[in-house]
Scaffold this motif. Structure first.
Motif, mmCIF file in Angstrom:
data_model
loop_
_atom_site.group_PDB
_atom_site.id
_atom_site.type_symbol
_atom_site.label_atom_id
_atom_site.label_comp_id
_atom_site.label_asym_id
_atom_site.label_seq_id
_atom_site.Cartn_x
_atom_site.Cartn_y
_atom_site.Cartn_z
ATOM 1 N N GLY A 229 -13.141 2.343 9.990
ATOM 2 C CA GLY A 229 -12.489 2.898 11.124
ATOM 3 C C GLY A 229 -11.149 2.598 11.591
ATOM 4 N N ALA A 230 -10.996 1.592 12.656
ATOM 5 C CA ALA A 230 -9.618 1.629 13.261
ATOM 6 C C ALA A 230 -8.903 0.590 12.419
ATOM 7 N N GLY A 231 -9.640 -0.329 11.490
ATOM 8 C CA GLY A 231 -8.691 -1.000 10.612
ATOM 9 C C GLY A 231 -8.384 -0.297 9.452
ATOM 10 N N TYR A 232 -8.805 1.037 8.916
ATOM 11 C CA TYR A 232 -8.552 1.689 7.845
ATOM 12 C C TYR A 232 -7.142 1.896 7.444
ATOM 13 N N GLN A 233 -6.557 2.208 8.470
ATOM 14 C CA GLN A 233 -4.873 2.547 8.022
ATOM 15 C C GLN A 233 -4.191 1.423 7.666
ATOM 16 N N ILE A 234 -4.470 0.225 8.463
ATOM 17 C CA ILE A 234 -3.554 -0.813 8.187
ATOM 18 C C ILE A 234 -4.124 -1.514 6.833
ATOM 19 N N ILE A 235 -5.209 -1.503 6.669
ATOM 20 C CA ILE A 235 -5.806 -2.036 5.373
ATOM 21 C C ILE A 235 -5.285 -1.393 4.029
ATOM 22 N N GLN A 236 -5.146 -0.184 4.135
ATOM 23 C CA GLN A 236 -4.683 0.774 3.140
ATOM 24 C C GLN A 236 -3.335 0.587 3.045
ATOM 25 N N SER A 237 -2.559 0.415 4.142
ATOM 26 C CA SER A 237 -1.271 0.228 4.090
ATOM 27 C C SER A 237 -0.676 -0.893 3.156
ATOM 28 N N LYS A 238 -1.272 -1.945 3.706
ATOM 29 C CA LYS A 238 -1.351 -3.311 3.041
ATOM 30 C C LYS A 238 -1.606 -3.313 1.544
ATOM 31 N N ILE A 239 -2.495 -2.624 1.209
ATOM 32 C CA ILE A 239 -2.892 -2.612 -0.353
ATOM 33 C C ILE A 239 -1.611 -1.675 -1.123
ATOM 34 N N ALA A 240 -1.419 -0.446 -0.452
ATOM 35 C CA ALA A 240 -0.538 0.201 -0.769
ATOM 36 C C ALA A 240 1.076 -0.416 -1.370
ATOM 37 N N ILE A 241 1.476 -1.186 -0.276
ATOM 38 C CA ILE A 241 2.732 -1.829 -0.182
ATOM 39 C C ILE A 241 2.432 -2.892 -1.437
ATOM 40 N N GLY A 242 1.482 -3.854 -1.250
ATOM 41 C CA GLY A 242 1.368 -5.002 -2.191
ATOM 42 C C GLY A 242 1.176 -4.468 -3.562
ATOM 43 N N SER A 243 0.582 -3.193 -3.774
ATOM 44 C CA SER A 243 0.503 -2.864 -5.467
ATOM 45 C C SER A 243 1.809 -2.260 -5.867
ATOM 46 N N GLY A 244 2.719 -2.025 -5.068
ATOM 47 C CA GLY A 244 3.850 -1.553 -5.547
ATOM 48 C C GLY A 244 4.812 -2.741 -6.290
ATOM 49 N N ILE A 328 7.986 -0.692 10.450
ATOM 50 C CA ILE A 328 8.086 -1.467 9.185
ATOM 51 C C ILE A 328 6.974 -2.776 9.503
ATOM 52 N N SER A 329 7.126 -3.356 10.647
ATOM 53 C CA SER A 329 6.416 -4.539 11.094
ATOM 54 C C SER A 329 4.821 -3.805 11.469
ATOM 55 N N MET A 330 4.850 -2.558 11.764
ATOM 56 C CA MET A 330 3.558 -1.897 12.200
ATOM 57 C C MET A 330 2.938 -1.548 10.601
ATOM 58 N N VAL A 331 3.529 -1.178 9.922
ATOM 59 C CA VAL A 331 3.005 -0.736 8.604
ATOM 60 C C VAL A 331 2.724 -2.226 7.739
ATOM 61 N N LEU A 332 3.384 -3.204 8.066
ATOM 62 C CA LEU A 332 3.132 -4.450 7.429
ATOM 63 C C LEU A 332 1.867 -5.203 7.971
ATOM 64 N N GLY A 333 1.359 -5.051 9.193
ATOM 65 C CA GLY A 333 0.294 -5.547 10.043
ATOM 66 C C GLY A 333 0.844 -6.663 10.734
ATOM 67 N N LEU A 334 2.130 -6.558 11.040
ATOM 68 C CA LEU A 334 2.664 -7.510 11.829
ATOM 69 C C LEU A 334 2.866 -7.166 13.396
ATOM 70 N N LEU A 335 2.527 -5.968 13.538
ATOM 71 C CA LEU A 335 2.589 -5.535 15.128
ATOM 72 C C LEU A 335 1.241 -4.491 15.192
ATOM 73 N N PRO A 336 0.781 -4.349 16.157
ATOM 74 C CA PRO A 336 -0.313 -3.125 16.534
ATOM 75 C C PRO A 336 0.238 -1.829 15.992
ATOM 76 N N ILE A 337 -0.364 -0.939 15.489
ATOM 77 C CA ILE A 337 -0.140 0.498 15.234
ATOM 78 C C ILE A 337 0.218 1.170 16.655
ATOM 79 N N VAL A 338 1.432 1.496 16.616
ATOM 80 C CA VAL A 338 1.875 2.690 17.772
ATOM 81 C C VAL A 338 2.714 3.841 17.115
ATOM 82 N N GLY A 339 2.832 4.662 17.707
ATOM 83 C CA GLY A 339 3.475 5.968 17.425
ATOM 84 C C GLY A 339 5.203 5.663 17.387
ATOM 85 N N ALA A 340 5.748 5.194 16.021
ATOM 86 C CA ALA A 340 7.155 4.659 15.908
ATOM 87 C C ALA A 340 7.570 5.220 14.707
ATOM 88 N N PRO A 341 7.895 6.588 14.715
ATOM 89 C CA PRO A 341 8.523 7.040 13.308
ATOM 90 C C PRO A 341 9.620 6.310 12.829
#
Length: 376
Positions: A229-244, A328-341
């Motif tokens: 649910g709420a944690g899905y985005q950030i978990i998948q984001s970390k997996i994607a960045i790490g897998s690169g 970048i901090s948001m997608v790395l899980g260093l900050l809460p998810i906010v609307g920041a393009p």
């Protein structure tokens, strides 16, 4: 009269062309090209809806950036408060007549563009504060009456944006305003006291947040509490960045993106997709482009004659740094998810319009760097 206090001179067309910062234009073009390929990748290598719209907006707004660059910087100085009032008016109109999407009312339908006025407000607050502090002597900045006015000017748009609701954008607007107040020379003690007050009042502020906002904060501290649910985005984001890894999986080969594990990959999470495909090395190269962009803006500010131009350039450079840092901090899980393009990279017309408008004012500061504006 105001026009009598503006020390300007006539420039020939060739003088203007000679004063253009072509390196800044090149950097913007490079980031723009990278963004088109990134958006193209979000659509699995198909030149479809998002890619077409992003490319069209990039061309139109980049052209606008070049054209508006030749508007004299004194125009922005003279109309700074009108620009601020205009953007505040758009925010008010949005609350009553804006488009409703996902429980938020943030956009105005202009037929050719769904405008998000809060994005334009990010530039208006910088222009407004640059004008305000240009006319205040350094010694007077510490006076309470000169502190109160910018705080009111800052709280009005922040309150209107929160009502949409859009807490993330309101924080970015507030952060930009506070940075400019600091750059103008306000004593550091006020920021220390404000920071302490914020920490003390934080528990009360959290109680006022909406349920989804509280969920984002809880998810930030523990994404695994709701992995689907709420944690899905950030978990998948970390997996994607790490897998690169270091070199990435290659262009159009990002599995997290192509298998649709990564939501919102074309907007706020565009950096995640880019990192998966181009790895740590590619991410560093993209950040280097942003560093060069910020450096050029600061350099233009250093050479400008007027304090208005200096403060705008330094404020806009700080704002871009803030947007990049938060995203970048948001997608790395260093900050809460906010609307920041992510500037220029993320899909979104209002965000790109805002950045290109800010860049055009910066370029105007460069072309008309010899113009002086009296403090009185």
């Amino acid at each position: 009269m105001l026009t009598e206090r503006l020390n300007t001179r006539n420039y020939t067309f060739f003088e203007k062309l000679k004063s253009v910062d072509y390196f800044l234009i090149l950097i913007v073009m490079l980031i723009g090209v990278v963004s088109v390929f990134a958006i193209y990748s979000t659509e699995s290598g198909e030149f479809s809806f998002y890619t077409k719209n992003h490319l069209l907006r990039l061309i139109v707004f980049f052209g606008m950036f070049l054209v508006l660059s030749f508007i004299r910087i004194t125009f922005w100085y003279k109309n700074a408060y009108f620009f601020y009032i205009f953007c505040v008016s758009l925010l008010v109109i949005t609350l009553f007549f804006g488009l409703m999407a996902s429980g938020s009312r943030r956009w105005l339908d202009l037929y050719f563009l769904n405008l998000q006025p809060s994005e334009i407000m990010k530039i208006a607050i910088i222009v407004c504060f640059a004008r305000y502090y240009h006319r205040i002597q350094t010694a007077e900045i510490q006076n309470y009456k000169f502190i109160l006015v910018p705080l009111i000017l800052l709280l009005i748009p922040c309150y209107l944006v929160i009502q949409q609701p859009d807490l993330g954008t309101s924080i970015l607007i507030a952060g930009t305003g506070i940075i400019i107040i600091w750059l103008a020379g306000l004593n550091i003690k006020y920021f220390v006291y404000s920071g302490l007050l914020l920490i003390v009042s934080l528990p009360f502020a959290v109680s006022l947040l909406k349920p989804y906002q509280k969920s984002r904060i809880l998810t930030f501290f523990n994404p695994d509490r709701d992995p689907l649910g709420a944690g899905y985005q950030i978990i998948q984001s970390k997996i994607a960045i790490g897998s690169g890894g270091f070199f990435g999986k290659g262009f159009l080969k990002g599995t997290q993106s192509y298998l649709e594990f990564l939501p919102e990959k074309h907007t706020d999470f565009i950096f995640t997709l880019f990192s998966e495909e181009f790895g740590f090395l590619g991410s560093i190269m993209l950040l280097l482009l942003y560093i060069l962009l910020i450096y050029r803006i600061i350099s233009i500010g250093f050479y400008a004659k007027s304090f208005f131009s200096k403060l705008f350039c330094f404020g806009f450079a700080s704002a871009i740094f803030l947007y990049i840092f938060v995203n970048i901090s948001m997608v790395l899980g260093l900050l809460p998810i906010v609307g920041a393009p992510l500037p220029i990279m993320s899909y979104g017309g209002s965000s790109m319009l805002s950045i290109m408008l800010g860049l055009s004012i910066v370029m105007s500061c460069k072309i008309y760097s010899q113009d002086q504006i009296s403090n009185y």
